[in-house]
Design an enzyme around this catalytic site. Structure first.
Site: not given
Ligand SMILES: O=c1ccn([C@@H]2O[C@H](COP(=O)(O)O)[C@@H](O)[C@H]2O)c(=O)[nH]1
Length: 277
Positions: A95
């Site tokens: 990001k």
């Molecule tokens: O909008 C967003 C952008 C990035 N993320 C990232 O994805 C994973 C989600 O992790 P989970 O454990 O499946 O919830 C995490 O690395 C976030 O930084 C997001 O969730 N939403």
């Protein structure tokens, strides 16, 4: 192979739209590894080895490594994926977003240091903050568009009165990414599974871009609604789940449990695809 070819190949070979997110939290590691940040590589490599035939991508989240000064383990993890799962593209979730000169350094970090196939970026600072990533032929760049968190509303759902048609900010980002910013076809968008109506809107504005969709699993996004809203013949989706897979078990059988959860999620996505076809 460039990012889009890798994505197409892994999606077809593994019959999968699932991306496993690699967000290693030592406090959730199994048994004797608990609390030991030196085990990040071992933990993630085991997850990779147990899921590589079930996924279309892996998405390591750089913050989990950097927080522990474990960047060298992240480098080794990407080498491991290149060696043991060369058909699976890696999206580095960083990001990043900064002025051009600094963005050049971040691009070098993502694509040269780590050897990622794609990276996530914040588009907030404008096109010149994105352009340095597009100087790497064949690499992908996913722009945050409508993120999965509730606070995404604060800015992304604001109306831009000065832009023709007065779009919401996330709609404007989707248009830019599908159109003038996508100089070499390298862009994709990040849209949260927690907001299927917005996924559908983004898909209407960006019919051919790959959508990276986090938010199923731990954040409670609906896999079937995600597929219905986002998948199109010319527009692939990459549906990420991290914690629900990584920590399906906190015991010694964590990798086998992660595989079972990855299989269940992949199959749920595929069943939704079959129903919408
Ligand atoms: O909008 C967003 C952008 C990035 N993320 C990232 O994805 C994973 C989600 O992790 P989970 O454990 O499946 O919830 C995490 O690395 C976030 O930084 C997001 O969730 N939403």
């Amino acid at each position: 192979m460039d990012f889009l070819e890798l994505l197409r190949t892994a999606t077809a070979q593994n019959d999968s739209m699932l991306c496993v997110g690699l967000d290693p939290d030592p406090e959730r590691f199994p048994g004797a590894w608990r609390g030991d940040a030196r085990k990040m590589y071992d933990f993630c490599a085991a997850i990779v080895d147990h899921t590589a035939d079930l996924v279309c991508a892996f998405k390591p989240q750089i913050a989990y490594f950097a927080a522990h000064g474990a960047e060298e383990q992240l480098e080794r993890l990407l080498q491991h994926i290149r060696c043991h799962a060369p058909q699976v593209p890696v999206i580095l979730d960083a990001k990043r977003g900064d002025i051009g000169a600094t963005a050049e350094q971040y691009a070098k970090e993502a694509f040269e240091r780590y050897g990622a196939d794609a990276v996530t970026l914040s588009p907030f600072m404008g096109f010149d903050s994105v352009a340095p990533y597009l100087d790497y032929p064949g690499k992908g760049a996913f722009l945050l568009c409508r993120t999965s968190n509730p606070g995404g509303d604060d800015l992304q759902n604001q109306r831009l009165a000065s832009v023709p048609g007065e779009p919401l900010l996330y709609e404007h980002i989707a248009r830019l990414a599908q159109g003038p910013w996508n100089r070499n076809g390298q862009l994709g968008l990040v849209v949260g599974a927690t907001y299927p109506a917005e996924i559908e809107r983004v898909r209407a504005l960006a019919p051919t871009l790959p959508l990276l969709i986090p938010g199923v699993g731990a954040q409670g996004g609906d896999a079937a609604a995600t597929v219905r809203a986002g998948l199109r013949a010319e527009g692939p989706i990459i549906v990420n789940s991290s914690r629900a897979i990584l920590y399906a078990s906190t015991k010694e059988n964590f990798a086998a449990a992660a595989r079972a959860e990855a299989l269940r999620t992949r199959d749920a996505l595929n069943a939704a695809r079959a129903r919408t076809a």
